[in-house]
Design an enzyme around this catalytic site. Structure first.
Site, mmCIF file in Angstrom:
data_model
loop_
_atom_site.group_PDB
_atom_site.id
_atom_site.type_symbol
_atom_site.label_atom_id
_atom_site.label_comp_id
_atom_site.label_asym_id
_atom_site.label_seq_id
_atom_site.Cartn_x
_atom_site.Cartn_y
_atom_site.Cartn_z
ATOM 1 N N ASP A 1 0.862 -1.187 0.000
ATOM 2 C CA ASP A 1 0.000 0.000 0.000
ATOM 3 C C ASP A 1 0.893 1.230 0.000
ATOM 4 O O ASP A 1 1.957 1.236 0.618
ATOM 5 C CB ASP A 1 -0.915 -0.003 1.237
ATOM 6 C CG ASP A 1 -2.085 0.961 1.087
ATOM 7 O OD1 ASP A 1 -3.234 0.499 1.051
ATOM 8 O OD2 ASP A 1 -1.844 2.190 0.996
ATOM 9 N N THR B 1 -11.429 -7.554 -7.481
ATOM 10 C CA THR B 1 -12.735 -6.936 -7.200
ATOM 11 C C THR B 1 -12.557 -5.421 -7.125
ATOM 12 O O THR B 1 -13.446 -4.720 -6.644
ATOM 13 C CB THR B 1 -13.344 -7.436 -5.865
ATOM 14 O OG1 THR B 1 -12.425 -7.110 -4.825
ATOM 15 C CG2 THR B 1 -13.651 -8.912 -5.876
ATOM 16 N N ARG C 1 -10.914 -2.618 -9.767
ATOM 17 C CA ARG C 1 -11.389 -2.044 -11.029
ATOM 18 C C ARG C 1 -10.693 -2.795 -12.168
ATOM 19 O O ARG C 1 -9.513 -3.176 -12.037
ATOM 20 C CB ARG C 1 -11.043 -0.554 -11.128
ATOM 21 C CG ARG C 1 -11.945 0.356 -10.314
ATOM 22 C CD ARG C 1 -13.373 0.442 -10.886
ATOM 23 N NE ARG C 1 -14.220 1.325 -10.106
ATOM 24 C CZ ARG C 1 -15.019 0.950 -9.115
ATOM 25 N NH1 ARG C 1 -15.081 -0.326 -8.758
ATOM 26 N NH2 ARG C 1 -15.767 1.831 -8.485
ATOM 27 N N ASP D 1 -14.290 -9.734 -10.810
ATOM 28 C CA ASP D 1 -15.609 -9.112 -10.636
ATOM 29 C C ASP D 1 -15.701 -7.845 -11.475
ATOM 30 O O ASP D 1 -16.765 -7.248 -11.588
ATOM 31 C CB ASP D 1 -15.827 -8.772 -9.155
ATOM 32 C CG ASP D 1 -17.235 -8.242 -8.906
ATOM 33 O OD1 ASP D 1 -18.196 -8.909 -9.345
ATOM 34 O OD2 ASP D 1 -17.374 -7.163 -8.305
ATOM 35 N N GLU E 1 -15.960 -3.275 -19.109
ATOM 36 C CA GLU E 1 -17.206 -3.851 -18.596
ATOM 37 C C GLU E 1 -18.449 -3.036 -18.931
ATOM 38 O O GLU E 1 -19.559 -3.581 -18.961
ATOM 39 C CB GLU E 1 -17.126 -4.039 -17.072
ATOM 40 C CG GLU E 1 -17.098 -2.731 -16.296
ATOM 41 C CD GLU E 1 -16.996 -2.954 -14.790
ATOM 42 O OE1 GLU E 1 -16.198 -3.809 -14.376
ATOM 43 O OE2 GLU E 1 -17.713 -2.276 -14.042
HETATM 44 P P1 NAI Z 1 -9.816 2.671 0.336
HETATM 45 O O1 NAI Z 1 -9.608 4.043 -0.165
HETATM 46 O O2 NAI Z 1 -10.266 2.457 1.736
HETATM 47 O O3 NAI Z 1 -8.480 1.818 0.124
HETATM 48 C C1 NAI Z 1 -7.675 1.902 -0.998
HETATM 49 C C2 NAI Z 1 -6.250 1.666 -0.568
HETATM 50 O O4 NAI Z 1 -5.447 1.609 -1.740
HETATM 51 C C3 NAI Z 1 -5.706 2.786 0.327
HETATM 52 O O5 NAI Z 1 -5.139 2.235 1.502
HETATM 53 C C4 NAI Z 1 -4.669 3.450 -0.552
HETATM 54 O O6 NAI Z 1 -3.558 3.952 0.190
HETATM 55 C C5 NAI Z 1 -4.250 2.312 -1.446
HETATM 56 N N1 NAI Z 1 -3.608 2.753 -2.690
HETATM 57 C C6 NAI Z 1 -3.889 3.853 -3.423
HETATM 58 N N2 NAI Z 1 -3.067 3.903 -4.490
HETATM 59 C C7 NAI Z 1 -2.275 2.819 -4.420
HETATM 60 C C8 NAI Z 1 -1.221 2.323 -5.231
HETATM 61 N N3 NAI Z 1 -0.816 2.977 -6.324
HETATM 62 N N4 NAI Z 1 -0.625 1.175 -4.868
HETATM 63 C C9 NAI Z 1 -1.008 0.515 -3.737
HETATM 64 N N5 NAI Z 1 -1.981 0.949 -2.925
HETATM 65 C C10 NAI Z 1 -2.614 2.082 -3.275
HETATM 66 O O7 NAI Z 1 -10.827 1.998 -0.707
HETATM 67 P P2 NAI Z 1 -11.689 0.670 -0.495
HETATM 68 O O8 NAI Z 1 -13.013 1.036 0.058
HETATM 69 O O9 NAI Z 1 -10.887 -0.359 0.189
HETATM 70 O O10 NAI Z 1 -11.941 0.256 -2.026
HETATM 71 C C11 NAI Z 1 -10.886 -0.127 -2.876
HETATM 72 C C12 NAI Z 1 -11.379 -0.160 -4.305
HETATM 73 O O11 NAI Z 1 -12.329 -1.211 -4.446
HETATM 74 C C13 NAI Z 1 -12.176 1.093 -4.729
HETATM 75 O O12 NAI Z 1 -11.293 2.107 -5.201
HETATM 76 C C14 NAI Z 1 -13.063 0.596 -5.819
HETATM 77 O O13 NAI Z 1 -12.419 0.796 -7.062
HETATM 78 C C15 NAI Z 1 -13.189 -0.910 -5.535
HETATM 79 N N6 NAI Z 1 -14.551 -1.294 -5.186
HETATM 80 C C16 NAI Z 1 -15.143 -2.311 -5.884
HETATM 81 C C17 NAI Z 1 -16.434 -2.711 -5.600
HETATM 82 C C18 NAI Z 1 -17.088 -3.843 -6.319
HETATM 83 O O14 NAI Z 1 -18.317 -4.029 -6.201
HETATM 84 N N7 NAI Z 1 -16.369 -4.634 -7.068
HETATM 85 C C19 NAI Z 1 -17.224 -2.017 -4.580
HETATM 86 C C20 NAI Z 1 -16.476 -0.994 -3.852
HETATM 87 C C21 NAI Z 1 -15.211 -0.642 -4.176
#
Ligand code: NAI
Length: 484
Positions: A327, A386, A388, A412, A417
């Site tokens: 992260d 899951t 993007r 997912d 998509e």
């Molecule tokens: P979050 O913002 O809580 O966590 C994202 C993490 O990724 C953060 O800790 C951040 O520091 C880290 N990060 C950012 N850029 C990075 C990089 N270049 N390399 C490594 N780590 C990096 O977000 P959350 O809620 O955990 O969601 C994550 C992703 O899941 C969302 O951005 C969304 O795209 C996806 N998602 C998919 C869903 C689905 O139904 N398939 C539903 C909800 C979210």
């Protein structure tokens, strides 16, 4: 055959008062026509010399507004009839109709229609019945619009890409003061005019909020884009800022839902549940090819250890797995408490039996897993996405699956998509060759961006979205879920 379509478009013709010869006369004058994608059926202002019934495909009706803009009016789909009133009165076309994809139609020339009417006057009664039903339907729609304009115009929400399961969650919660109109259409340049006059637009992951769409929204009076999702990669934030549009989102609705779906994909793929299910139903009780591995003691690598990544880490630790994470902003306290080790990306890829993606899609993370990085993974590892679709170079993944470098993939999300996910396309061939190839692998499970789809998550999405909208409309200066 064409007679059947005349009856579909003009059901009143099936009345017993219409003699068979009248119908036969109309159907012998009817002509089949095929429009190629993008081809025009006619332009606004053209003389109206035929009526048409759509057999297959969709026509887009548009009109030029007073200020010279092309305004999308509606879609005209299979079974719909157009140009009927111009059969009686010499008129010009009031709108332009263009084929979205390939469109098949039946057309009936005005001259043949008038000839049939003069020979068979009984047709008048049948057509009058049809027209009066149409008038009734349209006056109903006008009444709805009038009722809407009678409401406080500052409290209107245009809700795009609305699905029944979302409506259920939102309808329970809309406060008296907010008035939502649900549009089935996705938001894009061809549908943006539906938002005219709505200060709030509510959008989801596959709505396209590109710069031209945002420019139009601003011109139509929209002030707030309320995303009912966490990711906002589909929004041109620079354009939103330039047009002074506020963007809010739902940063977390149920990280558990997404993490649990990732686990569902891991377990299904590892233990071949999807294959076993089909086999047993076919009477094949053989276990050949279904061997999995114990999760206990294996290593999971989580890319992105935010809300979802943390939920997943806890679950996988419960299986007795070793969890490593990468992260940009590591949380050492969580790592200590849950015994998760932070590492760099290459080391994570090299040691993980399962890699799961939970970072947002940004210019930095686009194709984070490309051919080079997939090649650095442990041979035969399981890959779960899951996050993007754009996090993975899908063509490179296909090569890695073919060579066995990747043992299985649970996806997912998929780069392209938006053309497929959330829609029933079961009556059409998959015309995306990359997706079609992915679907041929027995060791790939694709789900249609459903990781979030639990009743708890839908309730949370509705709750937070409505709170976001209310806070904005109440003039709150510090919006907690503001993106830009
Ligand atoms: P979050 O913002 O809580 O966590 C994202 C993490 O990724 C953060 O800790 C951040 O520091 C880290 N990060 C950012 N850029 C990075 C990089 N270049 N390399 C490594 N780590 C990096 O977000 P959350 O809620 O955990 O969601 C994550 C992703 O899941 C969302 O951005 C969304 O795209 C996806 N998602 C998919 C869903 C689905 O139904 N398939 C539903 C909800 C979210």
């Amino acid at each position: 055959m064409l007679e059947k379509w005349l009856l579909v478009g003009l059901p009143a013709l099936s009345s017993p008062t219409v003699p068979a010869e009248a119908l036969a006369a109309l159907s012998s004058a009817a002509l089949p026509q095929t429009l190629a994608p993008g081809e025009y059926l006619f332009h606004e202002g053209d003389p109206a010399q035929f009526l048409f019934i759509v057999q297959d495909g969709t026509l887009l009706a548009s009109k030029t507004s007073d200020d010279g803009r092309r305004v999308f009016l509606r879609e005209v789909g299979p079974g719909e009839v157009g140009g009927l009133t111009s059969m009686f009165v010499e008129k010009t076309r009031s709108a332009t109709l263009q084929a979205r994809g390939t469109v098949q139609l039946v057309t009936l020339p005005r001259s043949a229609f008038l000839q049939a009417l003069s020979t068979h006057p009984q047709l008048y009664a049948a057509i009058a019945t049809h027209l009066s039903q149409k008038v009734r339907q349209k006056t109903g729609q006008v009444a709805t619009l009038l009722a809407r304009t009678g409401r406080d115009a500052t409290q209107l929400v245009a809700f795009f890409d609305a699905k029944p399961y979302e409506r259920t969650a939102f309808d329970k919660r809309w406060p008296q003061t907010l008035h939502a109109t649900y549009f089935d259409s996705r938001l894009d340049l061809s549908t943006v005019s539906l938002a005219r006059g709505y200060p709030v637009v509510c959008a989801f992951v596959n709505d396209q909020l590109s710069a031209p769409v945002i420019e139009q929204l601003a011109a139509f009076g929209t002030q707030l884009i309320a995303l009912r999702c966490a990711g906002y990669n589909q929004v041109d934030l620079t354009a939103a800022a330039a047009h002074k549009l506020t963007v809010v989102r739902v940063p977390a609705y149920s990280p558990h839902a997404v993490a649990e779906h990732a686990v569902a994909l891991i377990l299904a793929l590892n233990r071949n549940v999807h294959r076993a299910y089909n086999r047993v139903r076919e009477g094949n009780f053989s276990l050949n090819g279904l061997v999995g591995f114990d999760l206990y003691g294996r290593t999971a690598g989580l890319i992105g250890l935010g809300k979802i990544g943390k939920c997943l880490a806890r679950i996988l630790r419960g299986f007795g797995m070793r969890v490593v994470a990468y992260d940009l902003e590591p949380d050492p306290e969580f790592a200590r408490a849950e015994q998760v080790q932070f590492t760099d990306l290459d080391s994570l890829l090299a040691q993980s039996d399962i890699v799961s993606l939970h970072a947002p899609l940004t210019p930095v993370t686009h194709h984070l897993l490309n051919a080079k990085r997939l090649g650095r993974m442990k041979k035969g590892a399981l890959l779960i996405n899951t996050g993007r679709g754009g996090l993975i170079d899908t063509s490179a993944l296909i090569e890695a699956l073919k060579s066995g470098q990747i043992g299985a993939a649970g996806l997912d999300v998929y780069e392209e998509e938006s053309a497929y996910f959330f829609r029933d396309r079961s009556d059409k061939a998959v015309d995306d060759d990359v997706l079609a190839r992915l679907l041929t692998f027995p060791n790939v499970i694709v789900t249609s961006h459903q990781a979030f789809l639990t009743s708890d998550a839908l309730d949370n999405i509705a709750q937070t979205t409505i709170e976001n909208i209310q806070a904005f409309l109440n003039g709150a200066t510090d919006l907690p879920n503001r993106v830009s």
